[in-house]
Design an enzyme around this catalytic site. Sequence first.
Site, PDB file in Angstrom:
ATOM      1  N   ILE A 138      31.553  -0.670  28.028  1.00  0.00           N
ATOM      2  CA  ILE A 138      30.325  -0.198  28.065  1.00  0.00           C
ATOM      3  C   ILE A 138      29.764  -0.451  29.406  1.00  0.00           C
ATOM      4  O   ILE A 138      30.159  -1.556  29.916  1.00  0.00           O
ATOM      5  CB  ILE A 138      29.385  -0.286  26.712  1.00  0.00           C
ATOM      6  CG1 ILE A 138      29.243  -1.684  26.841  1.00  0.00           C
ATOM      7  CG2 ILE A 138      29.838   0.455  25.764  1.00  0.00           C
ATOM      8  CD1 ILE A 138      28.312  -2.393  25.437  1.00  0.00           C
ATOM      9  N   ASP A 139      28.941   0.218  30.178  1.00  0.00           N
ATOM     10  CA  ASP A 139      28.436  -0.104  31.187  1.00  0.00           C
ATOM     11  C   ASP A 139      27.673  -1.351  31.473  1.00  0.00           C
ATOM     12  O   ASP A 139      27.271  -2.078  30.349  1.00  0.00           O
ATOM     13  CB  ASP A 139      27.275   0.895  31.902  1.00  0.00           C
ATOM     14  CG  ASP A 139      28.043   2.292  32.043  1.00  0.00           C
ATOM     15  OD1 ASP A 139      29.265   2.325  32.339  1.00  0.00           O
ATOM     16  OD2 ASP A 139      27.315   3.178  32.029  1.00  0.00           O
ATOM     17  N   LYS A 140      27.238  -2.157  32.691  1.00  0.00           N
ATOM     18  CA  LYS A 140      26.763  -3.323  32.699  1.00  0.00           C
ATOM     19  C   LYS A 140      25.349  -3.442  31.896  1.00  0.00           C
ATOM     20  O   LYS A 140      24.951  -4.433  31.340  1.00  0.00           O
ATOM     21  CB  LYS A 140      26.495  -3.670  34.070  1.00  0.00           C
ATOM     22  CG  LYS A 140      25.714  -4.890  34.490  1.00  0.00           C
ATOM     23  CD  LYS A 140      25.580  -4.926  35.969  1.00  0.00           C
ATOM     24  CE  LYS A 140      24.722  -6.254  36.529  1.00  0.00           C
ATOM     25  NZ  LYS A 140      23.336  -5.756  36.506  1.00  0.00           N
ATOM     26  N   THR A 142      24.338  -1.419  29.561  1.00  0.00           N
ATOM     27  CA  THR A 142      24.307  -0.780  28.177  1.00  0.00           C
ATOM     28  C   THR A 142      24.563  -2.036  27.353  1.00  0.00           C
ATOM     29  O   THR A 142      25.430  -2.793  27.711  1.00  0.00           O
ATOM     30  CB  THR A 142      25.361   0.150  28.129  1.00  0.00           C
ATOM     31  OG1 THR A 142      24.939   1.264  28.908  1.00  0.00           O
ATOM     32  CG2 THR A 142      25.288   0.720  26.716  1.00  0.00           C
ATOM     33  N   ARG A 238      25.330   9.184  30.149  1.00  0.00           N
ATOM     34  CA  ARG A 238      24.213   9.149  31.080  1.00  0.00           C
ATOM     35  C   ARG A 238      24.155  10.527  31.812  1.00  0.00           C
ATOM     36  O   ARG A 238      23.113  11.068  32.162  1.00  0.00           O
ATOM     37  CB  ARG A 238      24.526   7.945  32.056  1.00  0.00           C
ATOM     38  CG  ARG A 238      24.254   6.545  31.363  1.00  0.00           C
ATOM     39  CD  ARG A 238      24.880   5.291  32.117  1.00  0.00           C
ATOM     40  NE  ARG A 238      23.999   5.294  33.130  1.00  0.00           N
ATOM     41  CZ  ARG A 238      24.145   4.296  33.984  1.00  0.00           C
ATOM     42  NH1 ARG A 238      25.470   3.521  34.086  1.00  0.00           N
ATOM     43  NH2 ARG A 238      23.506   4.086  35.187  1.00  0.00           N
TER      44      ARG A 238
END
Length: 307
Positions: A138-140, A142, A238
């Site tokens: 998952i993104d930084k 998130t 997103r």
Amino acid sequence: MAGATEAQRFIVTDEAGRLDKVLAGLQTIWTRSQVDKLIKNDQVQVNDQVQPSKYKVKTGDVITVAPQTVQATELVPEDIPLDIVYEDDDVIVVNKPQGMVVHPAPGHPDHTLVNALLYHSPLSTINGEFRPGIVHRIDKDTSGLLMVAKNDHAHQSLAAQLKAKTNLREYVALVHGVIKEETGTINAPLGRSPKDRKKQAIVADGRSAVTHFKVLKRYQHYTLISCRLETGRTHQIRVHLQSIGHPLVGDPLYGPKKTIAGHGQFLHAKLLGFEHPTTGEMMQFEAPLPPIFKATLAKLDKSDLNH
């Protein structure tokens, strides 16, 4: 130290695409230009066969990148606290905080989740030197749940479940605007943006991407929703929500400048479910919203009551 690394192997767990795009989309330590050079130099193989950039990669294919010279770096275990939700001999389920990068990448050589996990436990080796144990990410900015493989057997099982779309990945998101529909599905292919390589975008020749959403609560100017992933592309939620006119609140890359301040996008991986690699037991885990997310919803509740 700079020098040659061991060959790195990646299992394709999702739909097909051109070899160069698939490898660049993995967000490994290589840029797109480096990927092109590796392929031209016959340093990339698919199922032990050298293939050209235009080769169509299929689900289940194994991409191997031969030893190469990389930037000076070393993956060092770091004693960083972890919020471990579950652990046994095969898997770790961890609740990642906002602000932590999952694995080393350009600009983030250390202090990542992988650095912390390596200090805690041995991890699988399938995804190469810089992504041990990482089955999905998952993104930084998130927060939420990730499943991590402690050995190669577990990694292969969890990756196969991602490919077969039998696992559960459900997120909670706060978006701009009021969504009128109770539920919806966004089915739009994603790939690197032709205008900005830091961004993903909906592109005609992109990789298949499907997001299902459900409205949880409507506010005066915002909507709280749950999102269930059918695929797991980079920045999928997103970009998909931006595409329907409801970008994530706090998203610095895809959202409006005027938004609610926080620690990045208000997106939390709340539910995670999978079949245990050894026992076959169906397992499901849930992580509560982070404090800043809860506090923001409380403020919105209070604001709506005053109108």
